[in-house]
Write a protein that holds these residues in place. Structure first.
Motif, PDB file in Angstrom:
ATOM      1  N   GLU A 152      -1.222  65.850  51.446  1.00 28.21           N
ATOM      2  CA  GLU A 152       0.059  66.552  51.396  1.00 28.21           C
ATOM      3  C   GLU A 152       0.386  66.995  49.982  1.00 28.21           C
ATOM      4  N   ASP A 153       1.027  68.160  49.865  1.00 33.17           N
ATOM      5  CA  ASP A 153       1.559  68.624  48.592  1.00 33.17           C
ATOM      6  C   ASP A 153       2.629  67.627  48.141  1.00 33.17           C
ATOM      7  N   GLY A 157       5.696  68.177  50.414  1.00 32.35           N
ATOM      8  CA  GLY A 157       5.368  67.424  51.617  1.00 32.35           C
ATOM      9  C   GLY A 157       4.583  68.213  52.636  1.00 32.35           C
ATOM     10  N   ALA A 158       4.304  69.473  52.340  1.00 28.48           N
ATOM     11  CA  ALA A 158       3.532  70.309  53.259  1.00 28.48           C
ATOM     12  C   ALA A 158       2.069  69.876  53.268  1.00 28.48           C
ATOM     13  N   ALA A 159       1.405  70.090  54.393  1.00 27.75           N
ATOM     14  CA  ALA A 159      -0.009  69.742  54.496  1.00 27.75           C
ATOM     15  C   ALA A 159      -0.834  70.550  53.502  1.00 27.75           C
ATOM     16  N   VAL A 160      -1.821  69.899  52.904  1.00 27.15           N
ATOM     17  CA  VAL A 160      -2.735  70.584  51.990  1.00 27.15           C
ATOM     18  C   VAL A 160      -3.497  71.664  52.751  1.00 27.15           C
ATOM     19  N   ILE A 161      -3.596  72.855  52.169  1.00 35.96           N
ATOM     20  CA  ILE A 161      -4.278  73.998  52.768  1.00 35.96           C
ATOM     21  C   ILE A 161      -5.685  74.085  52.199  1.00 35.96           C
ATOM     22  N   LEU A 167      -3.166  71.611  41.530  1.00 37.59           N
ATOM     23  CA  LEU A 167      -3.268  70.765  40.351  1.00 37.59           C
ATOM     24  C   LEU A 167      -3.005  69.334  40.797  1.00 37.59           C
ATOM     25  N   TYR A 168      -3.810  68.416  40.283  1.00 37.39           N
ATOM     26  CA  TYR A 168      -3.614  67.026  40.674  1.00 37.39           C
ATOM     27  C   TYR A 168      -2.973  66.275  39.518  1.00 37.39           C
ATOM     28  N   VAL A 169      -1.778  65.740  39.770  1.00 33.79           N
ATOM     29  CA  VAL A 169      -1.039  64.951  38.776  1.00 33.79           C
ATOM     30  C   VAL A 169      -1.268  63.474  39.106  1.00 33.79           C
ATOM     31  N   ALA A 176       0.885  72.694  44.188  1.00 32.56           N
ATOM     32  CA  ALA A 176       0.364  74.060  44.161  1.00 32.56           C
ATOM     33  C   ALA A 176       0.138  74.514  42.726  1.00 32.56           C
ATOM     34  N   ALA A 177      -1.015  75.127  42.477  1.00 32.49           N
ATOM     35  CA  ALA A 177      -1.386  75.536  41.125  1.00 32.49           C
ATOM     36  C   ALA A 177      -0.996  76.990  40.886  1.00 32.49           C
ATOM     37  N   ALA A 178      -0.330  77.225  39.764  1.00 34.88           N
ATOM     38  CA  ALA A 178      -0.032  78.584  39.342  1.00 34.88           C
ATOM     39  C   ALA A 178      -1.243  79.159  38.625  1.00 34.88           C
ATOM     40  N   SER A 179      -1.365  80.474  38.595  1.00 41.78           N
ATOM     41  CA  SER A 179      -2.500  81.142  37.960  1.00 41.78           C
ATOM     42  C   SER A 179      -2.568  80.778  36.473  1.00 41.78           C
ATOM     43  N   GLY A 180      -3.731  80.306  36.035  1.00 43.49           N
ATOM     44  CA  GLY A 180      -3.946  79.993  34.636  1.00 43.49           C
ATOM     45  C   GLY A 180      -3.335  78.684  34.173  1.00 43.49           C
ATOM     46  N   GLN A 181      -2.697  77.946  35.051  1.00 40.77           N
ATOM     47  CA  GLN A 181      -2.049  76.695  34.666  1.00 40.77           C
ATOM     48  C   GLN A 181      -3.105  75.625  34.385  1.00 40.77           C
ATOM     49  N   PRO A 182      -3.056  74.980  33.202  1.00 35.14           N
ATOM     50  CA  PRO A 182      -4.075  73.973  32.873  1.00 35.14           C
ATOM     51  C   PRO A 182      -3.838  72.674  33.629  1.00 35.14           C
TER      52      PRO A 182
END
Length: 241
Positions: A152-153, A157-161, A167-169, A176-182
């Motif tokens: 889950e995100d 809480g949404a199911a992972v697509i 991005l994994y914290v 959800a990962a934004a474009s170019g986000q490290p």
């Protein structure tokens, strides 16, 4: 307290005083234990240093009092397990991670079983061995109370697509990962594969290797394992460590 014929493995040894060894042992019922094997370096007495080898299933008898136990007897359960090359490096990595991440005298149901399962996978093909290490890392984190959210995100809480990028914290989970986000970037299909014991392709394996290393480094307080340096200096093991 006397413990008799406890299934165990030696994780690490080092000299202790003039004639003894200090052992780190993983036992089935008592977790990781520090133990003194007195007189074994002298080559006399009932204990033999040749038996106290890594990756060898043993039956240990010992007294446990305070922080360190005292080894009384050690018997091999089967023929010695000889590891070479990448399998040896992987075995040393598994042992170091066990010593660094687990606490002494903290019995954890399932820890011994996942360790044995990891050792059994070290004789397999490189790709299969790499996947077995990822599963070991995942399972060890879970047994020690650091289970990784994978389905889950963590924000919504949404199911992972499967075809989305995340991005994994380490303290939070996938977002959800934004474009170019490290950060620790991984595909949803990789997370779901890890959750479902479904081995990904080579690129997915590499993303999961980086992901698990990042999560483990966080749990290790930012202090890397020595094994990672060895793997980094080798030619081929980048998909195994």
């Amino acid at each position: 307290m006397l413990i008799v014929q406890q299934p165990a493995y030696i994780l690490h040894t080092r000299p202790y005083r003039e004639t003894s060894l200090l052992l780190e042992c993983l036992t089935r019922d008592h977790g990781r234990l520090g133990m003194v094997a007195r007189g074994v370096r002298r080559g006399r007495g009932v204990l033999s240093a040749s038996v106290l080898q890594a990756f060898q299933p043993l039956s240990l008898s010992f007294t446990l009092r305070g922080e360190l136990g005292t080894l009384r007897a050690a018997e091999p359960e089967q023929a010695p397990r000889l590891l070479e090359g990448t399998a040896l490096l992987a075995g040393l990595y598994v042992n170091e991670l066990m010593v660094r991440l687990s606490a002494r005298q903290d019995p954890q149901p399932g820890l011994f079983a996942i360790y044995v399962r990891a050792l059994q996978a070290l004789d397999q093909q490189p790709e299969t061995m790499a996947w077995a290490l990822r599963c070991f890392e995942r399972d060890m984190l879970e047994v020690l109370g650091y289970a990784m959210p994978l389905r889950e995100d963590a924000d919504t809480g949404a199911a992972v697509i499967a075809d989305a990028e995340y991005l994994y914290v380490p303290e939070h989970g996938p977002v959800a990962a934004a474009s170019g986000q490290p950060g620790l970037r991984v595909r949803g299909s990789d997370l779901l594969g890890l959750a479902d014991d479904r081995q990904p392709d080579a690129s997915g394996q590499e993303r999961l290797r980086r992901l698990l290393r990042g999560v483990l480094l966080h749990r290790l307080g930012g202090v890397p394992l020595r094994s990672w340096q060895v793997f980094g200096g080798a030619r081929q093991p980048s998909r195994h460590d």
